[in-house]
Write a protein that holds these residues in place. Sequence first.
Motif, PDB file in Angstrom:
ATOM      1  N   UNK A   1       0.867  -1.186   0.000  1.00  0.00           N
ATOM      2  CA  UNK A   1       0.000   0.000   0.000  1.00  0.00           C
ATOM      3  C   UNK A   1       0.898   1.229   0.000  1.00  0.00           C
ATOM      4  N   UNK A   2       0.675   2.135  -0.931  1.00  0.00           N
ATOM      5  CA  UNK A   2       1.387   3.417  -0.953  1.00  0.00           C
ATOM      6  C   UNK A   2       0.353   4.525  -0.887  1.00  0.00           C
ATOM      7  N   UNK A   3       0.637   5.529  -0.095  1.00  0.00           N
ATOM      8  CA  UNK A   3      -0.336   6.601   0.029  1.00  0.00           C
ATOM      9  C   UNK A   3       0.276   7.907   0.461  1.00  0.00           C
ATOM     10  N   UNK A   4      -0.442   8.954   0.157  1.00  0.00           N
ATOM     11  CA  UNK A   4      -0.086  10.301   0.563  1.00  0.00           C
ATOM     12  C   UNK A   4      -1.389  11.089   0.631  1.00  0.00           C
ATOM     13  N   UNK A   5      -1.631  11.693   1.766  1.00  0.00           N
ATOM     14  CA  UNK A   5      -2.873  12.433   1.997  1.00  0.00           C
ATOM     15  C   UNK A   5      -4.079  11.517   1.767  1.00  0.00           C
ATOM     16  N   UNK A   6      -4.877  11.781   0.768  1.00  0.00           N
ATOM     17  CA  UNK A   6      -6.092  10.977   0.555  1.00  0.00           C
ATOM     18  C   UNK A   6      -5.972  10.027  -0.633  1.00  0.00           C
ATOM     19  N   UNK A   7      -4.802   9.907  -1.224  1.00  0.00           N
ATOM     20  CA  UNK A   7      -4.603   9.042  -2.384  1.00  0.00           C
ATOM     21  C   UNK A   7      -3.871   7.769  -1.978  1.00  0.00           C
ATOM     22  N   UNK A   8      -4.456   6.615  -2.294  1.00  0.00           N
ATOM     23  CA  UNK A   8      -3.849   5.317  -2.008  1.00  0.00           C
ATOM     24  C   UNK A   8      -3.768   4.493  -3.285  1.00  0.00           C
ATOM     25  N   UNK A   9      -2.675   3.740  -3.425  1.00  0.00           N
ATOM     26  CA  UNK A   9      -2.518   2.782  -4.506  1.00  0.00           C
ATOM     27  C   UNK A   9      -2.077   1.455  -3.903  1.00  0.00           C
ATOM     28  N   UNK A  10      -2.451   0.345  -4.555  1.00  0.00           N
ATOM     29  CA  UNK A  10      -2.183  -0.979  -4.016  1.00  0.00           C
ATOM     30  C   UNK A  10      -1.523  -1.857  -5.064  1.00  0.00           C
ATOM     31  N   UNK A  11      -0.806  -2.863  -4.567  1.00  0.00           N
ATOM     32  CA  UNK A  11      -0.247  -3.889  -5.448  1.00  0.00           C
ATOM     33  C   UNK A  11      -0.249  -5.202  -4.691  1.00  0.00           C
ATOM     34  N   UNK A  12      -0.882  -6.210  -5.265  1.00  0.00           N
ATOM     35  CA  UNK A  12      -0.925  -7.539  -4.662  1.00  0.00           C
ATOM     36  C   UNK A  12       0.344  -8.305  -4.990  1.00  0.00           C
ATOM     37  N   UNK A  13       0.669  -9.228  -4.124  1.00  0.00           N
ATOM     38  CA  UNK A  13       1.809 -10.097  -4.342  1.00  0.00           C
ATOM     39  C   UNK A  13       1.628 -11.384  -3.562  1.00  0.00           C
ATOM     40  N   UNK A  14       2.634 -12.202  -3.634  1.00  0.00           N
ATOM     41  CA  UNK A  14       2.588 -13.476  -2.923  1.00  0.00           C
ATOM     42  C   UNK A  14       3.952 -13.848  -2.379  1.00  0.00           C
TER      43      UNK A  14
ATOM     44  N   UNK B   1       6.552 -16.793  -2.318  1.00  0.00           N
ATOM     45  CA  UNK B   1       6.954 -18.064  -2.917  1.00  0.00           C
ATOM     46  C   UNK B   1       8.426 -18.290  -2.605  1.00  0.00           C
ATOM     47  N   UNK B   2       8.715 -19.482  -2.132  1.00  0.00           N
ATOM     48  CA  UNK B   2      10.076 -19.879  -1.774  1.00  0.00           C
ATOM     49  C   UNK B   2      10.702 -18.904  -0.777  1.00  0.00           C
ATOM     50  N   UNK B   3       9.895 -18.420   0.145  1.00  0.00           N
ATOM     51  CA  UNK B   3      10.378 -17.520   1.192  1.00  0.00           C
ATOM     52  C   UNK B   3      10.671 -16.103   0.728  1.00  0.00           C
ATOM     53  N   UNK B   4      10.278 -15.750  -0.478  1.00  0.00           N
ATOM     54  CA  UNK B   4      10.495 -14.402  -1.008  1.00  0.00           C
ATOM     55  C   UNK B   4       9.169 -13.775  -1.417  1.00  0.00           C
ATOM     56  N   UNK B   5       9.118 -12.477  -1.299  1.00  0.00           N
ATOM     57  CA  UNK B   5       7.916 -11.742  -1.696  1.00  0.00           C
ATOM     58  C   UNK B   5       8.054 -11.372  -3.168  1.00  0.00           C
ATOM     59  N   UNK B   6       7.036 -11.743  -3.948  1.00  0.00           N
ATOM     60  CA  UNK B   6       7.004 -11.418  -5.380  1.00  0.00           C
ATOM     61  C   UNK B   6       5.670 -10.713  -5.659  1.00  0.00           C
ATOM     62  N   UNK B   7       5.781  -9.604  -6.342  1.00  0.00           N
ATOM     63  CA  UNK B   7       4.582  -8.820  -6.624  1.00  0.00           C
ATOM     64  C   UNK B   7       4.017  -9.162  -7.994  1.00  0.00           C
ATOM     65  N   UNK B   8       2.732  -8.965  -8.128  1.00  0.00           N
ATOM     66  CA  UNK B   8       2.019  -9.270  -9.362  1.00  0.00           C
ATOM     67  C   UNK B   8       2.597  -8.457 -10.521  1.00  0.00           C
ATOM     68  N   UNK B   9       2.797  -9.093 -11.661  1.00  0.00           N
ATOM     69  CA  UNK B   9       3.315  -8.353 -12.822  1.00  0.00           C
ATOM     70  C   UNK B   9       2.266  -7.472 -13.492  1.00  0.00           C
ATOM     71  N   UNK B  10       1.026  -7.545 -13.028  1.00  0.00           N
ATOM     72  CA  UNK B  10      -0.055  -6.797 -13.665  1.00  0.00           C
ATOM     73  C   UNK B  10      -0.118  -5.339 -13.239  1.00  0.00           C
ATOM     74  N   UNK B  11       0.750  -4.927 -12.326  1.00  0.00           N
ATOM     75  CA  UNK B  11       0.814  -3.518 -11.954  1.00  0.00           C
ATOM     76  C   UNK B  11      -0.061  -3.156 -10.776  1.00  0.00           C
ATOM     77  N   UNK B  12      -0.148  -1.868 -10.546  1.00  0.00           N
ATOM     78  CA  UNK B  12      -0.839  -1.343  -9.391  1.00  0.00           C
ATOM     79  C   UNK B  12      -2.332  -1.226  -9.665  1.00  0.00           C
ATOM     80  N   UNK B  13      -3.050  -1.019  -8.573  1.00  0.00           N
ATOM     81  CA  UNK B  13      -4.493  -0.849  -8.657  1.00  0.00           C
ATOM     82  C   UNK B  13      -4.871   0.441  -7.935  1.00  0.00           C
ATOM     83  N   UNK B  14      -5.817   1.169  -8.489  1.00  0.00           N
ATOM     84  CA  UNK B  14      -6.280   2.381  -7.813  1.00  0.00           C
ATOM     85  C   UNK B  14      -7.586   2.143  -7.056  1.00  0.00           C
ATOM     86  N   UNK B  15      -7.960   0.873  -6.892  1.00  0.00           N
ATOM     87  CA  UNK B  15      -9.086   0.524  -6.030  1.00  0.00           C
ATOM     88  C   UNK B  15      -8.646  -0.649  -5.161  1.00  0.00           C
TER      89      UNK B  15
END
Length: 134
Positions: A93-106, A108-122
């Motif tokens: 989750x990244x945010x500043x004031x009233x704006x937030x953006x999200x990125x899902x990840x998982x 795997x093998x003890x490491x955090x990997x983020x979705x290649x589909x990019x960020x979401x504004x909802x």
Amino acid sequence: MNRQSGVSSLAMVLLLLVLGSLILTGLNQQLETFSALVIGESNAIRHQAGVQSALEWGKVQQWALQPDVQCRQPAQQSRVCLRLLNDNQVLLIAGSHDLLLWRLGGITEGRIRFSPHGWSDFCPLKENALCQLP
């Protein structure tokens, strides 16, 4: 006769001056309104770019697998938090004031990997409370 024609010409010139002044005043007000709109839009785009940058910054950070919520601050006006969810999923989750953006990840093998589909504004989760910055 000569005198009357001079007065009518003077009246016509004065009428043109008054109409020109009114038109210029209206155009100036319209220009000021549009300038304010452009400045507001420019600030919003700059703000959005700052939050997107913070999200990308958070994506390349080395996050630990504990605790469940971790936060960092890449710049004075923004925050980035990683929330560990169930089923080896993570939410950045990244945010500043009233704006937030999200990125899902998982995890795997003890490491955090983020979705290649990019960020979401909802919020990508059903529970809105999990999408807020702590």
